[in-house]
Design a protein around this motif. Structure first.
Motif, PDB file in Angstrom:
ATOM      1  N   ARG A  75       0.819  -1.228   0.000  1.00 40.50           N
ATOM      2  CA  ARG A  75       0.000   0.000   0.000  1.00 40.50           C
ATOM      3  C   ARG A  75       0.846   1.268   0.000  1.00 40.50           C
ATOM      4  O   ARG A  75       0.329   2.361  -0.267  1.00 40.50           O
ATOM      5  N   LEU A  76       2.122   1.158   0.313  1.00 38.39           N
ATOM      6  CA  LEU A  76       2.932   2.353   0.572  1.00 38.39           C
ATOM      7  C   LEU A  76       3.114   3.284  -0.636  1.00 38.39           C
ATOM      8  O   LEU A  76       2.991   4.503  -0.493  1.00 38.39           O
ATOM      9  N   PHE A 104      -6.722   4.979 -11.931  1.00 37.00           N
ATOM     10  CA  PHE A 104      -5.435   4.609 -11.339  1.00 37.00           C
ATOM     11  C   PHE A 104      -5.645   3.962  -9.966  1.00 37.00           C
ATOM     12  O   PHE A 104      -5.064   2.912  -9.663  1.00 37.00           O
ATOM     13  N   ASN A 105      -6.513   4.576  -9.166  1.00 37.28           N
ATOM     14  CA  ASN A 105      -6.776   4.019  -7.830  1.00 37.28           C
ATOM     15  C   ASN A 105      -7.429   2.645  -7.908  1.00 37.28           C
ATOM     16  O   ASN A 105      -7.186   1.785  -7.056  1.00 37.28           O
ATOM     17  N   GLN A 106      -8.260   2.460  -8.949  1.00 38.07           N
ATOM     18  CA  GLN A 106      -8.877   1.135  -9.116  1.00 38.07           C
ATOM     19  C   GLN A 106      -7.819   0.083  -9.452  1.00 38.07           C
ATOM     20  O   GLN A 106      -7.885  -1.051  -8.969  1.00 38.07           O
ATOM     21  N   HIS A 107      -6.852   0.490 -10.288  1.00 35.95           N
ATOM     22  CA  HIS A 107      -5.733  -0.425 -10.575  1.00 35.95           C
ATOM     23  C   HIS A 107      -4.995  -0.780  -9.278  1.00 35.95           C
ATOM     24  O   HIS A 107      -4.660  -1.945  -9.047  1.00 35.95           O
ATOM     25  N   ALA A 108      -4.753   0.237  -8.468  1.00 33.96           N
ATOM     26  CA  ALA A 108      -4.042   0.002  -7.207  1.00 33.96           C
ATOM     27  C   ALA A 108      -4.834  -0.947  -6.307  1.00 33.96           C
ATOM     28  O   ALA A 108      -4.271  -1.868  -5.701  1.00 33.96           O
ATOM     29  N   ASP A 109      -6.145  -0.737  -6.248  1.00 38.33           N
ATOM     30  CA  ASP A 109      -6.992  -1.580  -5.396  1.00 38.33           C
ATOM     31  C   ASP A 109      -6.997  -3.030  -5.885  1.00 38.33           C
ATOM     32  O   ASP A 109      -6.969  -3.967  -5.079  1.00 38.33           O
ATOM     33  N   LYS A 110      -7.040  -3.187  -7.213  1.00 35.20           N
ATOM     34  CA  LYS A 110      -6.995  -4.547  -7.776  1.00 35.20           C
ATOM     35  C   LYS A 110      -5.709  -5.253  -7.370  1.00 35.20           C
ATOM     36  O   LYS A 110      -5.692  -6.434  -7.031  1.00 35.20           O
ATOM     37  N   MET A 111      -4.610  -4.512  -7.461  1.00 34.07           N
ATOM     38  CA  MET A 111      -3.318  -5.093  -7.077  1.00 34.07           C
ATOM     39  C   MET A 111      -3.339  -5.500  -5.612  1.00 34.07           C
ATOM     40  O   MET A 111      -2.928  -6.602  -5.259  1.00 34.07           O
ATOM     41  N   LYS A 112      -3.836  -4.613  -4.754  1.00 32.94           N
ATOM     42  CA  LYS A 112      -3.816  -4.908  -3.322  1.00 32.94           C
ATOM     43  C   LYS A 112      -4.692  -6.115  -2.984  1.00 32.94           C
ATOM     44  O   LYS A 112      -4.327  -6.910  -2.116  1.00 32.94           O
ATOM     45  N   THR A 113      -5.812  -6.252  -3.697  1.00 27.52           N
ATOM     46  CA  THR A 113      -6.675  -7.424  -3.477  1.00 27.52           C
ATOM     47  C   THR A 113      -5.960  -8.704  -3.910  1.00 27.52           C
ATOM     48  O   THR A 113      -5.954  -9.711  -3.191  1.00 27.52           O
ATOM     49  N   ALA A 138       0.610 -10.751 -10.735  1.00 25.21           N
ATOM     50  CA  ALA A 138       1.521 -10.197 -11.740  1.00 25.21           C
ATOM     51  C   ALA A 138       0.746  -9.467 -12.834  1.00 25.21           C
ATOM     52  O   ALA A 138       1.194  -8.434 -13.343  1.00 25.21           O
ATOM     53  N   GLN A 139      -0.411  -9.980 -13.177  1.00 27.59           N
ATOM     54  CA  GLN A 139      -1.239  -9.321 -14.202  1.00 27.59           C
ATOM     55  C   GLN A 139      -1.688  -7.930 -13.759  1.00 27.59           C
ATOM     56  O   GLN A 139      -1.791  -7.013 -14.579  1.00 27.59           O
ATOM     57  N   THR A 140      -1.964  -7.787 -12.462  1.00 29.98           N
ATOM     58  CA  THR A 140      -2.377  -6.452 -11.980  1.00 29.98           C
ATOM     59  C   THR A 140      -1.197  -5.478 -12.024  1.00 29.98           C
ATOM     60  O   THR A 140      -1.390  -4.292 -12.286  1.00 29.98           O
ATOM     61  N   CYS A 141       0.009  -5.972 -11.773  1.00 31.53           N
ATOM     62  CA  CYS A 141       1.209  -5.113 -11.903  1.00 31.53           C
ATOM     63  C   CYS A 141       1.313  -4.650 -13.356  1.00 31.53           C
ATOM     64  O   CYS A 141       1.432  -3.460 -13.642  1.00 31.53           O
ATOM     65  N   LYS A 142       1.271  -5.635 -14.258  1.00 36.36           N
ATOM     66  CA  LYS A 142       1.441  -5.344 -15.685  1.00 36.36           C
ATOM     67  C   LYS A 142       0.350  -4.405 -16.197  1.00 36.36           C
ATOM     68  O   LYS A 142       0.620  -3.460 -16.942  1.00 36.36           O
ATOM     69  N   GLY A 143      -0.878  -4.655 -15.772  1.00 32.36           N
ATOM     70  CA  GLY A 143      -1.994  -3.837 -16.223  1.00 32.36           C
ATOM     71  C   GLY A 143      -1.800  -2.367 -15.871  1.00 32.36           C
ATOM     72  O   GLY A 143      -2.026  -1.479 -16.702  1.00 32.36           O
ATOM     73  N   CYS A 144      -1.333  -2.116 -14.672  1.00 37.74           N
ATOM     74  CA  CYS A 144      -1.132  -0.734 -14.235  1.00 37.74           C
ATOM     75  C   CYS A 144       0.097  -0.132 -14.915  1.00 37.74           C
ATOM     76  O   CYS A 144       0.082   1.021 -15.347  1.00 37.74           O
ATOM     77  N   HIS A 145       1.181  -0.930 -15.032  1.00 33.88           N
ATOM     78  CA  HIS A 145       2.392  -0.417 -15.681  1.00 33.88           C
ATOM     79  C   HIS A 145       2.119  -0.060 -17.144  1.00 33.88           C
ATOM     80  O   HIS A 145       2.582   0.953 -17.643  1.00 33.88           O
TER      81      HIS A 145
END
Lengths: 151, 151
Positions: A75-76, A104-113, A138-145
């Motif tokens: 989360r940091l 962007f925040n939704q991407h972050a939330d997906k990653m955290k979940t 890993a897909q959530t990382c890639k999706g946001c990147h």
């Protein structure tokens, strides 16, 4: 009141607790911090990935230690994308982060979940559970990147 | 994800034991990691210090969040001072770290003990306890930096 209005705008954009943002001395420090948090995250995520993909031998203790770090660190970085942090310190953050903040925040939330699932798997000591949880994370990382990070 | 692929490839090529040290693809990555971990640590330690020293208003939730990060992050840099990591990535680590390793490790242990007290204080929500624990912890940082970090 002007300062207060700026602060409110900053908080609305960053969608974070007031104190978290206020802790950064200046924008460059926030950028340095989020880069550092991502670096720590990438190291421990990569460690789990190496085990999940058979590139490193499975070690339940290492996996559990990785999970303990990821559970706290994931989360940091997102506390450090406040206004004014779009430029500086060789940031690769795309301007769209501050234009499409909700997305962007939704991407972050997906990653955290997804990361929470991976953390649970890594703490279980079950390699198959880690393998199952790693790919989606890993897909959530890639999706946001792909959307928000310069190559 | 390219970086991650490189990391995985490096891990495969290295084919080394699954210790914390073995997780680093190459020395530069270890140096980058310990610098990142110190950056994250410094941010949250500084946040507690600002409250302890009256430079920021006390917020028990922020203090507890800082504690949660510090409780996990304080040990991380010390997994990344392996052989071959004395040069590269603009490290300020002095060569003595690898000459007087026992002493360096004692400094690290002192910091971790002091930090554990600070973490307990910060989780208690008691500002006086934080004030009492902060100074001794800061002294352990300074003690190690004076001996083992270039100005």
């Amino acid at each position: 009141m002007k300062k207060f209005a700026i602060l409110l705008a900053a908080l609305a954009a960053a969608a974070i607790a007031p104190s978290a943002w206020a802790q950064f001395a200046k924008p460059d420090k926030a950028i340095e911090y989020r880069q550092a948090a991502f670096t720590v995250m990438a190291q421990h995520f990569g460690s789990l990935g190496a085990m999940a993909n058979g590139k490193a031998p499975f070690d339940a203790k290492v996996a559990a230690d990785d999970a303990d770090v990821l559970a706290v660190v994931d989360r940091l970085p997102f506390t450090a994308f406040g206004p004014g942090t779009d430029k500086g310190n060789n940031t690769k953050a795309k301007p769209d982060i501050w234009q499409k903040t909700d997305d962007f925040n939704q991407h972050a939330d997906k990653m955290k979940t997804a990361m929470a699932n991976l953390v649970t798997a890594a703490r279980s000591g079950n390699l198959d559970a880690i393998k199952k949880a790693f790919g989606p994370t890993a897909q959530t990382c890639k999706g946001c990147h792909d959307s928000y990070k310069e190559k």
